[in-house]
Design an enzyme around this catalytic site. Sequence first.
Site, PDB file in Angstrom:
ATOM      1  N   GLU A 130       0.848  -1.217   0.000  1.00 30.87           N
ATOM      2  CA  GLU A 130       0.000   0.000   0.000  1.00 30.87           C
ATOM      3  C   GLU A 130       0.871   1.250   0.000  1.00 30.87           C
ATOM      4  OE1 GLU A 130      -2.280  -0.959   3.612  1.00 30.87           O
ATOM      5  OE2 GLU A 130      -3.890  -1.682   2.320  1.00 30.87           O
ATOM      6  N   CYS A 163      -8.761   5.434   2.295  1.00 31.93           N
ATOM      7  CA  CYS A 163      -8.208   6.042   3.510  1.00 31.93           C
ATOM      8  C   CYS A 163      -7.074   7.015   3.198  1.00 31.93           C
ATOM      9  CB  CYS A 163      -7.683   4.965   4.457  1.00 31.93           C
ATOM     10  SG  CYS A 163      -8.970   4.109   5.390  1.00 31.93           S
ATOM     11  N   CYS A 222     -10.896  -0.487   7.512  1.00 36.62           N
ATOM     12  CA  CYS A 222     -10.460   0.865   7.870  1.00 36.62           C
ATOM     13  C   CYS A 222     -11.215   1.935   7.084  1.00 36.62           C
ATOM     14  CB  CYS A 222      -8.964   1.019   7.643  1.00 36.62           C
ATOM     15  SG  CYS A 222      -8.385   0.459   6.034  1.00 36.62           S
TER      16      CYS A 222
END
Lengths: 681, 681
Positions: A323, A341, A416
């Site tokens: 990521e 996010c 998340c």
Amino acid sequence: MSSSPAASRPVSTRLSGPVRPSDRARIALRPAEVARITGGFWHERRRVNAETSIPQGPALLESAGNLHNLRLAAGTADGAYRGALPFLDSDVTKWLEAASWQLGDPDTPNRRTLSGAVDRVIRLLAEAQQDDGYLQTWYQVAKPGPRFAELLRGHELYCAGHLFQAAVAHHRSTGREDLLTVARRFADHIDGTFGPGKPVDGICGHPEIETALVELYRETGERRYLDLAGYFIDRRGHGLLDEDDPRGLAPGPDHCQDHVPVREAKTVTGHAVRQLYLLAGATDVAAETGEPELRAAMERLWEAMTTTKTYLTGGVGAHHRWEDFGDPYELPNERAYCETCAAIASIQWSWRMALLTGQARYSDLIERTLYNGVLPGVSLDGRGWLYTNPLQVRDGYEYHGEDQGARRAPWFTCACCPPNVMRLLASLPHYVASTDADGLQLHQYADGSYGGSTADGRVMVRVDTGYPWQGRITVTVDEAGTGEWTLSLRVPQWCREYAVTPTADDSVDSPSAGGAREPAQQDGWLRIRRTWRPGNTVVLDLGIQPRLTAAHPRVDAVRGCVALERGPLVYCLEQADQPGAPRLDDVLLDTTAGLTTRHRPGLLGGITTLVGSGLLRGPGPAPAAWWPYRSVPSGTPDADRAPHDTRAWNGAAVPVELTAIPYYAWANRHRGSMRVWLPTC
Amino acid sequence: MSSSPAASRPVSTRLSGPVRPSDRARIALRPAEVARITGGFWHERRRVNAETSIPQGPALLESAGNLHNLRLAAGTADGAYRGALPFLDSDVTKWLEAASWQLGDPDTPNRRTLSGAVDRVIRLLAEAQQDDGYLQTWYQVAKPGPRFAELLRGHELYCAGHLFQAAVAHHRSTGREDLLTVARRFADHIDGTFGPGKPVDGICGHPEIETALVELYRETGERRYLDLAGYFIDRRGHGLLDEDDPRGLAPGPDHCQDHVPVREAKTVTGHAVRQLYLLAGATDVAAETGEPELRAAMERLWEAMTTTKTYLTGGVGAHHRWEDFGDPYELPNERAYCETCAAIASIQWSWRMALLTGQARYSDLIERTLYNGVLPGVSLDGRGWLYTNPLQVRDGYEYHGEDQGARRAPWFTCACCPPNVMRLLASLPHYVASTDADGLQLHQYADGSYGGSTADGRVMVRVDTGYPWQGRITVTVDEAGTGEWTLSLRVPQWCREYAVTPTADDSVDSPSAGGAREPAQQDGWLRIRRTWRPGNTVVLDLGIQPRLTAAHPRVDAVRGCVALERGPLVYCLEQADQPGAPRLDDVLLDTTAGLTTRHRPGLLGGITTLVGSGLLRGPGPAPAAWWPYRSVPSGTPDADRAPHDTRAWNGAAVPVELTAIPYYAWANRHRGSMRVWLPTC
């Protein structure tokens, strides 16, 4: 069942937003004290968030096991720990933060129900908390043992940070102390553990606590929390997170931004969310301490990010593996990670930079990222989520596993993103306006009322607009203060032409008119200074004709392609809208033909489409049936034989009409191909 | 120390190669019985492999702990298990296979030393093996417990497969039985465990044992091994590897090709090495059983791979995450994974397809992959390795962690690739030639002698060539058999023009000449049928003028770019060769100018460079300093304002000379940028 106390109510109309700089903060702007979005585009998105997304939270957290885990820690339930990730508590506290901001909104539907759910979750957290203040169910239940012994992966301080942010939100919105008490007890425990001369010299693998501690300081006045945030910032980049990595398969220390001190970093790198939460916290520290070196680092890193590592959508983080941010200009289109996010974290950081510096460019990026980087992460009905946000899905895309992108899910094992979207939308009014001694600034355009204190007293304006579908923004002064002050309107970075219409009784001139008393926009701000009276109106007309956009040529991934934009919106082609072009992979856009706009109230919640024309490539013959490359001898003067002339592959191309929709609205129908960047013909 | 027996010697000149189909196999071609590479390009690469890479093996396996782990299993050493991967034994057996093939080469340097090292490692394996035949140090030492209980990740059958292949290699090369005995004991244990009516109905997460079992059958005549291979093939694709995945972060079942039965699969997918080892095994089974459905599936999958999922280099596997194949045409340039092992697996599969079908296209892909997909994986000095093979490294690439690509390492924590390269190079002669009843086929061109049995007796030819630098291949008949037979020469798929020169005393005509007795090339084979006499010579001249190559337009990653090729070689620009172009990211190639070739014996072991011309882009002004995208209103008729006209970005471009080197030779100097695909101007 109604064991909850009476529903809590907002203590005041004073804005309950995530960032409330202290009086000592050395910043250019302060968030507006009043900010209410009352209609239009974002009101509708926030309505869905308030009516559907947030209310779903408790049931989702129950079925995913998060609440069960809290009961295990509290000793009020039996069974096995649910889930295999150490940071599951943060799903709970992020939802709690979202619900708390929502409770700060006087228009919240079903307030009593939501308030009761919030209270029950807060009680769970309080019961799960240990006597010394420690609270993380993973290490209390799933993996009991020494605390703070696995800082690289344990997420203990990360979870603490989300708890603190929830507590601040709850306190600001409701005035209640119960969650704040839980947070302070844990913060004091951490403050007793970490720091010079204390038991542990360490940092968390996942930044988050830094920005949370600064806000906890702002909410409580407890200076220790600010100092601890500064300590965590300063100790990063010194290899404290080094670990023995027997498998040799872990990412390097840059993944957690522990490879270089933040003041010395030259570019954003590693895990995108970690990087941006860290920089939000560092900006908070710079705002409160006024430290110039830290501020300079923030400005340098923001520019490195936007110049070389940001997608057209505002999305960031190119790599699926780890990521992570990619290299400069490494922005693969079809395999963009662009975690939802990370877009939210980018907005949180940029807003702190906007307040710190007063510069409009930060809100330019916020606007772009809100519409195109975050909003695609939630479905129009508020029930489906994207974790990653690719800019291209090919024909016949092979969906497999839980790849968390290109297909909406009702929740994720690593959940998340959904509560992150919820907390951003619930606190969205916070990002619209600011004030300084000299007046009020409008950063974003949304129907509503915005105001606060200037040197000349309280000012309030009302905004009416059809934005983003229309470019007209009408600002009416409701409370005018006592003297001259400046109304500052952001002229978006994407806008080439605009006009300002003065009120009938005053000389607010168009910048194109000669002898204007007001200056034209400067660095993105159109500043109108005068003595205002209630009822005064300024009309800003932003030109929102459709645009063709190309990327810097170092962005190899989209060479020879254009994207379509209109106003703040990035557009895309989605399969469902192209009856004449069954294969999006073979579509070419004719850039010399115009794009027509068509507002379609019945489509995808009401959108303006762009209609253009292009070609659908036929199946071209390859020299060998099994080999998708084609060669010519070098030095061939005949351009028709040039290998990069794709006409050789095009077969019998046929004209097609192409209909583009805003990218935020994709993936709301059946699965199908999609692309933002279009090859041209 | 000299406890090893006398150095073993090759039992015959009969080819000791990895694939030796049984007499019952239903195949078109058989590997040549004699195959020796005696000079030229590949001889030099094999010399380095034999003199440096392979001899380094034992010391590297010692320092990485692999041999220590075997001693732990044997009970002859104390200490902790080294490494945290379950498949470390396979590094040992792959090295053993490489060393064994090398021992089959009469020209092997330091044979006695190598033979002694091989014997010592074989003894270690024999000592580590348990009484019932089981052998995997991970489950014997590091994680003792039930066997075959973690088939998804345990790699027990995978390690067994590499043991079998090493044993076959050792037996074929030396005639010795000791390693074969170890292998058969483990194979019998597995055969007693897996299968219908046996204790376990399961398959291994990582295919490999299938092809190994077929070869063990071929070596021993034990039909059970072939049946067991068929069982493992048949049971795949039925979800046997499903697992409870509490983290939800595992790849889907296609990662291990357990999502669809192999006969029904429509394309290659999942982990590239797993997919290709599986298909090599399935092709082996199809060869031995003659099953048409399985053969048809192999042909279909090979074409799906080459048509849509293969890089210009022959590399496969686009994704870093999970090391997976991407979607069709998803071939990112800058973030290519292209694991070295996957290229090797592709060659192993294609060779089995070539033998099965007799078609030249499989050897076309082998050639391309050998030069451009595998060879970059090892440095010119045989000491540095690449795990992944990107086709682009940007200026200022941020090296971090052990990312196993773009930077050579002396070994890896997950060291699958180095011994894989060693075993391929050691067995390389095996892939050069084949025979059938009607004659001999040359698949690859390398100086040496190749021969075998046809219906008309034994035939042998000698090849002399400057390939790949020169296109002339001279084939001289050394043993001519007794009647007419066909000499088949592969005309590479990349070759547009070629000529054949007959011997002085016979009518081997150029295909361009009228009334030729021999046909022109057909489906890649130039077949020359006649009665041959010793000393007869055929000269094949392949046109190897430099080529400009473009990709199918669905390969979005390289739109508007060309690659340079010459003969079988893909070229690249590497920073070190461009004194006038300090930024490769800003280089544009002029495709209308020619490319000149220059052979440079002193550069990178002797290479032919391609010299062209182009432009170096200046830093172009962006409309906003911080935003790398540029827009114009749609419908602009003025082409100069078209956003995709990159001239707007180019600034003051300056002409530059560009020097390209073969891609296989990159990353042998200091670090620096590199690119295969070049934007054009």
